[in-house]
Write a protein that holds these residues in place. Structure first.
Motif, mmCIF file in Angstrom:
data_model
loop_
_atom_site.group_PDB
_atom_site.id
_atom_site.type_symbol
_atom_site.label_atom_id
_atom_site.label_comp_id
_atom_site.label_asym_id
_atom_site.label_seq_id
_atom_site.Cartn_x
_atom_site.Cartn_y
_atom_site.Cartn_z
ATOM 1 N N PHE A 26 -42.991 8.376 48.740
ATOM 2 C CA PHE A 26 -41.618 8.417 48.241
ATOM 3 C C PHE A 26 -41.108 7.002 47.988
ATOM 4 C CE2 PHE A 26 -41.221 8.091 52.823
ATOM 5 C CZ PHE A 26 -40.132 7.261 53.035
ATOM 6 N N ILE A 27 -40.183 6.910 47.041
ATOM 7 C CA ILE A 27 -39.513 5.651 46.718
ATOM 8 C C ILE A 27 -38.017 5.879 46.874
ATOM 9 C CG2 ILE A 27 -39.002 3.971 44.897
ATOM 10 C CD1 ILE A 27 -41.737 4.626 43.669
ATOM 11 N N VAL A 28 -37.366 5.024 47.647
ATOM 12 C CA VAL A 28 -35.916 5.128 47.817
ATOM 13 C C VAL A 28 -35.235 4.297 46.727
ATOM 14 C CG1 VAL A 28 -33.962 4.750 49.359
ATOM 15 C CG2 VAL A 28 -36.175 5.418 50.308
ATOM 16 N N CYS A 29 -34.356 4.945 45.946
ATOM 17 C CA CYS A 29 -33.652 4.231 44.878
ATOM 18 C C CYS A 29 -32.366 4.970 44.530
ATOM 19 C CB CYS A 29 -34.537 4.090 43.636
ATOM 20 S SG CYS A 29 -35.188 5.635 42.990
ATOM 21 N N LYS A 58 -59.834 18.419 44.306
ATOM 22 C CA LYS A 58 -59.604 17.067 43.791
ATOM 23 C C LYS A 58 -58.422 16.427 44.512
ATOM 24 C CE LYS A 58 -61.512 18.365 39.321
ATOM 25 N NZ LYS A 58 -61.239 18.647 37.913
ATOM 26 N N GLU A 59 -58.284 15.123 44.356
ATOM 27 C CA GLU A 59 -57.185 14.412 45.001
ATOM 28 C C GLU A 59 -55.988 14.316 44.063
ATOM 29 O OE1 GLU A 59 -58.760 10.684 46.269
ATOM 30 O OE2 GLU A 59 -59.889 11.580 47.925
ATOM 31 N N GLY A 60 -54.809 14.159 44.639
ATOM 32 C CA GLY A 60 -53.612 14.063 43.818
ATOM 33 C C GLY A 60 -52.492 13.394 44.585
ATOM 34 N N LEU A 61 -51.418 13.091 43.864
ATOM 35 C CA LEU A 61 -50.274 12.384 44.437
ATOM 36 C C LEU A 61 -49.006 13.207 44.244
ATOM 37 C CD1 LEU A 61 -48.791 9.813 45.534
ATOM 38 C CD2 LEU A 61 -48.700 9.035 43.152
ATOM 39 N N SER A 62 -48.227 13.325 45.311
ATOM 40 C CA SER A 62 -46.893 13.920 45.245
ATOM 41 C C SER A 62 -45.902 12.807 45.553
ATOM 42 C CB SER A 62 -46.769 15.058 46.266
ATOM 43 O OG SER A 62 -45.449 15.541 46.315
ATOM 44 N N LEU A 63 -45.124 12.400 44.524
ATOM 45 C CA LEU A 63 -44.218 11.254 44.661
ATOM 46 C C LEU A 63 -42.769 11.713 44.513
ATOM 47 C CD1 LEU A 63 -43.650 8.162 44.775
ATOM 48 C CD2 LEU A 63 -43.874 8.163 42.267
ATOM 49 N N ALA A 64 -41.940 11.396 45.503
ATOM 50 C CA ALA A 64 -40.521 11.747 45.452
ATOM 51 C C ALA A 64 -39.678 10.497 45.210
ATOM 52 C CB ALA A 64 -40.096 12.405 46.762
ATOM 53 N N LEU A 65 -38.760 10.588 44.240
ATOM 54 C CA LEU A 65 -37.782 9.524 44.010
ATOM 55 C C LEU A 65 -36.480 10.002 44.651
ATOM 56 C CD1 LEU A 65 -38.496 8.718 40.234
ATOM 57 C CD2 LEU A 65 -39.682 7.898 42.278
ATOM 58 N N VAL A 66 -36.069 9.337 45.729
ATOM 59 C CA VAL A 66 -34.967 9.872 46.518
ATOM 60 C C VAL A 66 -33.834 8.863 46.689
ATOM 61 C CG1 VAL A 66 -36.398 11.508 47.791
ATOM 62 C CG2 VAL A 66 -36.129 9.209 48.681
ATOM 63 N N ASN A 67 -32.598 9.353 46.587
ATOM 64 C CA ASN A 67 -31.451 8.534 46.964
ATOM 65 C C ASN A 67 -31.241 8.697 48.482
ATOM 66 O OD1 ASN A 67 -30.037 10.975 47.381
ATOM 67 N ND2 ASN A 67 -29.301 10.985 45.261
ATOM 68 N N ILE A 127 -45.428 8.588 52.944
ATOM 69 C CA ILE A 127 -45.539 7.126 52.943
ATOM 70 C C ILE A 127 -44.483 6.545 52.007
ATOM 71 C CG2 ILE A 127 -47.053 5.178 52.459
ATOM 72 C CD1 ILE A 127 -49.404 7.255 52.820
ATOM 73 N N GLU A 128 -43.687 5.613 52.516
ATOM 74 C CA GLU A 128 -42.718 4.947 51.638
ATOM 75 C C GLU A 128 -43.404 3.825 50.874
ATOM 76 O OE1 GLU A 128 -38.360 2.722 51.584
ATOM 77 O OE2 GLU A 128 -39.235 3.325 53.509
ATOM 78 N N VAL A 129 -43.185 3.797 49.561
ATOM 79 C CA VAL A 129 -43.700 2.710 48.739
ATOM 80 C C VAL A 129 -42.511 2.078 48.019
ATOM 81 C CG1 VAL A 129 -45.999 3.701 48.433
ATOM 82 C CG2 VAL A 129 -44.200 4.323 46.820
ATOM 83 N N LYS A 130 -42.660 0.840 47.634
ATOM 84 C CA LYS A 130 -41.589 0.135 46.974
ATOM 85 C C LYS A 130 -41.744 0.250 45.454
ATOM 86 C CE LYS A 130 -39.818 -1.324 50.837
ATOM 87 N NZ LYS A 130 -38.537 -0.758 51.304
#
Length: 370
Positions: A220-223, A337-346, A365-368
Motif C-alpha cells: 500500500f501507498i499512503v497519499c 503465478k505471482e501477482g501484486l495487490s496495491l492499495a492507494l490509501v488516504n 507492506i508499505e511502500v513509498k
C-alpha cells in the motif's frame, strides 16, 4: 501429488497436461478424490484463483454418461462472464474424452436462442439464477435427470441479490444426491443456504488463507486523494507493458478515472454497471485479447471476470467490505503465478486497510511513492 493420484481418468489427465495443468492446487487435492468416491454434499471455502472450476468440474465430467442425451449436471454462477468461462473450461478439459456437451445460459442474451440451443444434446448447463428461473417458468429446460448441482461463487450470488432465486431452484432440486457449494467467504446468508438445502453431514473443506494468498504480495501507498492519480501514473509507467485491473467503488469514479488515464495515453477502459451488454462484451474482448492494458472496474461489474496473466490489481479506492478486498486481490496471481495487490490509501482508508489486514491475516507492506 499428481492428478492421477486423485483418481482422474487418463483421458482427462491427457487434456490437462496439454493445457499445462500438471500439479493439483490445494482445493483440488482435497475435493476431487472426495467427489469421485460417490454421492456427497460438499461446502468448499476457497478464494478466487485457487482452481475451484477444475475442483468441481473434473469430477462432474467423470460422472457424466455421454450416451444419455439429457442434462445431468447444473452449475450456477453469479455472472454471464463466469458462466461463459466455466463452460469454455469444461470444453477444454474434454478434448480427449467422449463428447460431453455443455451449454451456458445467462441474461443479456436472447432467451429464444438459448432455448433453441438447449434442444440440442446437452449434458451440463451453466446458468445464472435469473435466466434459469426464466427458462423453468417457460418449461424450456428439463432438470429431472440432474443428479449434481454446483453453486459457484455462492457469496457473489448472494451479494447480487439472488438468494430468493437460489431458494426456488434448490427447493425444486431438493432430492438431488450431490450438492456442491463453493464460496470465498461464509456470510450468514450462505450458512442459511447450507442449513436449509444441504445434508447435515455435508463435507466441509476450507483452504487456509496462507495457502491462497502466498503468491499475492500485498502493498500500500499512503497519499492524499489529490495525489492518487499522479502516483498511479508513476506506477503504471514503472510496470511498462504489464496488465491489471484498477478498482473504484462507484460507477462514476470508474468512468472518470478511465477517461483520465486515456488522456495520458494509457490504454484503459471502464467496466461499470451502466454499460450496455454489447459495450461490456466489446471491452472484455479487447482486454482478454490484450488490446487493452488496463481495466478500471467497480466491484459489481468485475464479478466473475477471469483473465490470465494479470500482473497487478490496484485498489484506487478501498472497498467497503473485506470480502471485496479478497475478490479484487484474487484477480491476480492465478494458476500458481505471482501477482501484486496495491492499495492507494488516504489516512481514513488506511484504518480500513489495517482492519482488513488483521481480519484476513495478511502481511501488508508499505511502500513509498516514487
Amino acid at each position: 501429488m499428481r492428478f492421477k493420484d486423485l483418481g482422474l481418468s487418463d483421458k482427462l489427465i491427457k487434456g490437462l497436461n496439454e493445457l499445462g495443468i500438471v500439479e493439483p492446487t490445494a482445493i483440488q487435492e482435497q475435493v476431487i478424490p472426495l467427489l469421485l468416491e460417490g454421492d456427497a454434499h460438499l461446502v468448499g471455502q476457497a478464494q478466487t484463483g485457487t482452481g475451484k472450476t477444475a475442483a468441481y468440474g473434473l469430477p462432474i465430467l467423470e460422472r457424466i454418461d455421454p450416451r444419455k442425451k439429457q442434462i445431468q449436471a447444473l452449475i450456477l454462477c453469479p455472472t454471464r462472464e463466469l458462466s461463459q468461462q466455466v463452460a469454455k473450461q469444461l470444453f477444454k478439459f474434454t478434448k480427449y474424452t467422449d463428447k460431453i456437451f455443455t451449454e451456458a445460459v445467462y441474461g443479456g442474451e436472447k432467451i429464444d436462442i438459448q432455448i433453441k440451443n438447449l434442444n440440442r444434446p446437452t449434458h451440463i448447463v451453466v446458468a445464472t439464477p435469473g435466466r434459469l428461473i426464466d427458462l423453468l417458468d417457460r418449461k424450456a429446460i428439463d432438470l429431472s435427470k440432474v443428479d449434481t448441482v454446483v453453486l459457484d461463487e455462492a457469496d457473489e450470488m448472494l451479494s447480487m441479490g439472488f438468494k430468493d432465486q437460489l431458494d426456488v431452484i434448490l427447493i425444486q432440486l431438493n432430492t438431488i444426491r450431490n450438492k456442491w457449494l463453493f464460496s470465498a467467504t461464509m456470510p450468514f446468508g450462505i450458512r442459511q443456504i447450507v442449513n436449509q438445502h444441504m445434508a447435515e453431514d455435508a463435507h466441509r473443506i476450507q483452504v487456509s488463507r496462507d495457502v491462497v494468498n502466498k503468491k499475492i504480495e500485498h502493498q500500500f501507498i499512503v497519499c492524499d486523494d489529490t495525489d492518487k492519480l499522479p502516483v498511479l501514473l508513476d506506477f503504471l509507467r514503472s510496470r511498462k507493458e504489464e496488465r491489471g485491473i484498477i478498482f473504484c467503488r462507484t460507477k462514476a469514479a470508474a468512468s472518470k478515472l478511465a477517461k483520465q488515464l486515456q488522456a495520458k495515453n494509457c490504454a484503459a477502459e471502464a467496466l461499470q454497471g451502466n454499460m450496455l451488454q454489447k459495450e461490456r462484451d466489446k471491452t472484455m474482448r479487447a482486454f482478454k485479447n490484450e488490446n487493452l492494458r488496463i481495466l478500471v472496474a467497480t466491484d459489481i461489474a468485475a464479478r466473475g471476470i477471469d483473465v490470465e496473466d494479470l500482473s497487478f490489481v490496484i485498489h484506487y479506492e478501498m472497498p467497503d467490505q473485506e470480502a471485496y478486498y479478497t475478490h479484487r486481490s484474487g484477480r491476480t496471481a492465478r494458476a500458481g503465478k505471482e501477482g501484486l495487490s496495491l492499495a492507494l490509501v488516504n489516512s481514513k482508508e488506511l484504518r480500513t486497510l489495517r482492519k482488513y489486514e488483521k481480519a484476513l491475516e495478511l502481511a501488508m507492506i508499505e511502500v513509498k511513492a516514487r
